[in-house]
Design a protein around this motif. Structure first.
Motif, PDB file in Angstrom:
ATOM      1  N   LEU A  28       3.865  77.577   0.267  1.00 31.66           N
ATOM      2  CA  LEU A  28       5.068  77.429  -0.557  1.00 31.66           C
ATOM      3  C   LEU A  28       6.291  77.029   0.260  1.00 31.66           C
ATOM      4  O   LEU A  28       7.369  76.832  -0.293  1.00 31.66           O
ATOM      5  CB  LEU A  28       5.355  78.737  -1.310  1.00 31.66           C
ATOM      6  CG  LEU A  28       4.320  79.141  -2.354  1.00 31.66           C
ATOM      7  CD1 LEU A  28       4.652  80.516  -2.917  1.00 31.66           C
ATOM      8  CD2 LEU A  28       4.252  78.102  -3.466  1.00 31.66           C
ATOM      9  N   LEU A  50       7.849  78.884   2.516  1.00 24.98           N
ATOM     10  CA  LEU A  50       8.761  80.020   2.593  1.00 24.98           C
ATOM     11  C   LEU A  50       8.766  80.626   3.987  1.00 24.98           C
ATOM     12  O   LEU A  50       7.798  80.509   4.740  1.00 24.98           O
ATOM     13  CB  LEU A  50       8.352  81.095   1.583  1.00 24.98           C
ATOM     14  CG  LEU A  50       8.340  80.679   0.119  1.00 24.98           C
ATOM     15  CD1 LEU A  50       7.765  81.806  -0.736  1.00 24.98           C
ATOM     16  CD2 LEU A  50       9.740  80.314  -0.335  1.00 24.98           C
ATOM     17  N   ASP A  62       8.041  89.715   2.304  1.00 24.40           N
ATOM     18  CA  ASP A  62       7.141  90.650   1.633  1.00 24.40           C
ATOM     19  C   ASP A  62       6.148  89.910   0.747  1.00 24.40           C
ATOM     20  O   ASP A  62       6.400  88.800   0.278  1.00 24.40           O
ATOM     21  CB  ASP A  62       7.934  91.626   0.768  1.00 24.40           C
ATOM     22  CG  ASP A  62       8.782  92.577   1.601  1.00 24.40           C
ATOM     23  OD1 ASP A  62       8.436  92.816   2.769  1.00 24.40           O
ATOM     24  OD2 ASP A  62       9.786  93.079   1.063  1.00 24.40           O
ATOM     25  N   ILE A  63       5.031  90.563   0.507  1.00 24.77           N
ATOM     26  CA  ILE A  63       4.052  90.060  -0.455  1.00 24.77           C
ATOM     27  C   ILE A  63       4.345  90.773  -1.768  1.00 24.77           C
ATOM     28  O   ILE A  63       4.234  91.995  -1.852  1.00 24.77           O
ATOM     29  CB  ILE A  63       2.616  90.363   0.002  1.00 24.77           C
ATOM     30  CG1 ILE A  63       2.381  89.717   1.360  1.00 24.77           C
ATOM     31  CG2 ILE A  63       1.617  89.868  -1.021  1.00 24.77           C
ATOM     32  CD1 ILE A  63       1.135  90.197   2.032  1.00 24.77           C
ATOM     33  N   THR A  64       4.733  90.025  -2.760  1.00 21.84           N
ATOM     34  CA  THR A  64       5.096  90.602  -4.047  1.00 21.84           C
ATOM     35  C   THR A  64       4.283  89.937  -5.146  1.00 21.84           C
ATOM     36  O   THR A  64       3.686  88.877  -4.946  1.00 21.84           O
ATOM     37  CB  THR A  64       6.599  90.392  -4.344  1.00 21.84           C
ATOM     38  OG1 THR A  64       6.851  88.978  -4.457  1.00 21.84           O
ATOM     39  CG2 THR A  64       7.466  90.986  -3.243  1.00 21.84           C
ATOM     40  N   CYS A  89       4.115  82.799  -8.263  1.00 24.94           N
ATOM     41  CA  CYS A  89       4.675  81.506  -7.863  1.00 24.94           C
ATOM     42  C   CYS A  89       3.584  80.610  -7.279  1.00 24.94           C
ATOM     43  O   CYS A  89       3.511  79.424  -7.594  1.00 24.94           O
ATOM     44  CB  CYS A  89       5.801  81.722  -6.863  1.00 24.94           C
ATOM     45  SG  CYS A  89       6.633  80.206  -6.348  1.00 24.94           S
ATOM     46  N   ALA A  90       2.731  81.177  -6.450  1.00 28.30           N
ATOM     47  CA  ALA A  90       1.634  80.412  -5.857  1.00 28.30           C
ATOM     48  C   ALA A  90       0.687  79.889  -6.935  1.00 28.30           C
ATOM     49  O   ALA A  90       0.235  78.743  -6.875  1.00 28.30           O
ATOM     50  CB  ALA A  90       0.878  81.265  -4.851  1.00 28.30           C
ATOM     51  N   ASP A 107       5.613  88.536  -7.653  1.00 24.88           N
ATOM     52  CA  ASP A 107       6.316  87.274  -7.919  1.00 24.88           C
ATOM     53  C   ASP A 107       5.833  86.171  -6.982  1.00 24.88           C
ATOM     54  O   ASP A 107       5.709  85.012  -7.393  1.00 24.88           O
ATOM     55  CB  ASP A 107       7.826  87.458  -7.777  1.00 24.88           C
ATOM     56  CG  ASP A 107       8.425  88.285  -8.896  1.00 24.88           C
ATOM     57  OD1 ASP A 107       7.808  88.356  -9.987  1.00 24.88           O
ATOM     58  OD2 ASP A 107       9.516  88.849  -8.689  1.00 24.88           O
ATOM     59  N   LEU A 108       5.554  86.515  -5.732  1.00 25.39           N
ATOM     60  CA  LEU A 108       5.054  85.538  -4.768  1.00 25.39           C
ATOM     61  C   LEU A 108       3.688  85.007  -5.211  1.00 25.39           C
ATOM     62  O   LEU A 108       3.453  83.793  -5.201  1.00 25.39           O
ATOM     63  CB  LEU A 108       4.948  86.163  -3.379  1.00 25.39           C
ATOM     64  CG  LEU A 108       4.417  85.255  -2.275  1.00 25.39           C
ATOM     65  CD1 LEU A 108       5.420  84.166  -1.944  1.00 25.39           C
ATOM     66  CD2 LEU A 108       4.081  86.067  -1.040  1.00 25.39           C
ATOM     67  N   ILE A 124       0.101  82.038   1.849  1.00 28.06           N
ATOM     68  CA  ILE A 124       0.860  81.727   0.635  1.00 28.06           C
ATOM     69  C   ILE A 124       2.287  81.343   1.002  1.00 28.06           C
ATOM     70  O   ILE A 124       2.830  80.366   0.463  1.00 28.06           O
ATOM     71  CB  ILE A 124       0.824  82.915  -0.349  1.00 28.06           C
ATOM     72  CG1 ILE A 124      -0.618  83.161  -0.799  1.00 28.06           C
ATOM     73  CG2 ILE A 124       1.735  82.666  -1.542  1.00 28.06           C
ATOM     74  CD1 ILE A 124      -0.825  84.421  -1.604  1.00 28.06           C
ATOM     75  N   HIS A 125       2.899  82.082   1.917  1.00 26.47           N
ATOM     76  CA  HIS A 125       4.244  81.720   2.381  1.00 26.47           C
ATOM     77  C   HIS A 125       4.233  80.303   2.946  1.00 26.47           C
ATOM     78  O   HIS A 125       5.114  79.502   2.660  1.00 26.47           O
ATOM     79  CB  HIS A 125       4.733  82.707   3.447  1.00 26.47           C
ATOM     80  CG  HIS A 125       5.085  84.049   2.918  1.00 26.47           C
ATOM     81  ND1 HIS A 125       4.171  85.067   2.822  1.00 26.47           N
ATOM     82  CD2 HIS A 125       6.260  84.543   2.444  1.00 26.47           C
ATOM     83  CE1 HIS A 125       4.772  86.146   2.332  1.00 26.47           C
ATOM     84  NE2 HIS A 125       6.032  85.852   2.090  1.00 26.47           N
TER      85      HIS A 125
END
Length: 77
Positions: free
Chosen positions: A9, A11, A15-17, A23-24, A19-20, A5-6
């Motif tokens: 995006l 990024l 951290d995995i949140t 966003c994905a 919100d992350l 995912i990072h």
């Protein structure tokens, strides 16, 4: 931590949140060899084959080098 995912995006590791993940989803990050979106969890009592499904998905992910299976995300068609 650096996840698919990072990477998708653009990024840096972090951290995995929640919100992350949101966003994905908002950015419509597509599935990849190391990222799989699942609508519902495997423990659905209406699906007597859930053990076969989870084994198949985990084995496929492991055989391709690992990755992430994110539960609770439905495709918008």
């Amino acid at each position: 931590m650096f996840t698919p995912i990072h990477r998708a995006l653009g990024l840096k590791p972090g951290d995995i949140t929640w919100d992350l993940i949101e966003c994905a989803v908002e950015q419509k990050v597509e599935e990849a060899v190391d990222l799989d979106w699942k609508q519902c969890d495997y423990l659905d009592s209406r699906n007597p084959q859930w053990q076969d499904e989870v084994a198949k998905d985990i084995a496929a992910m492991a055989n391709s080098g690992g990755g992430w299976i994110v539960l609770g995300v439905a495709e918008d068609r």
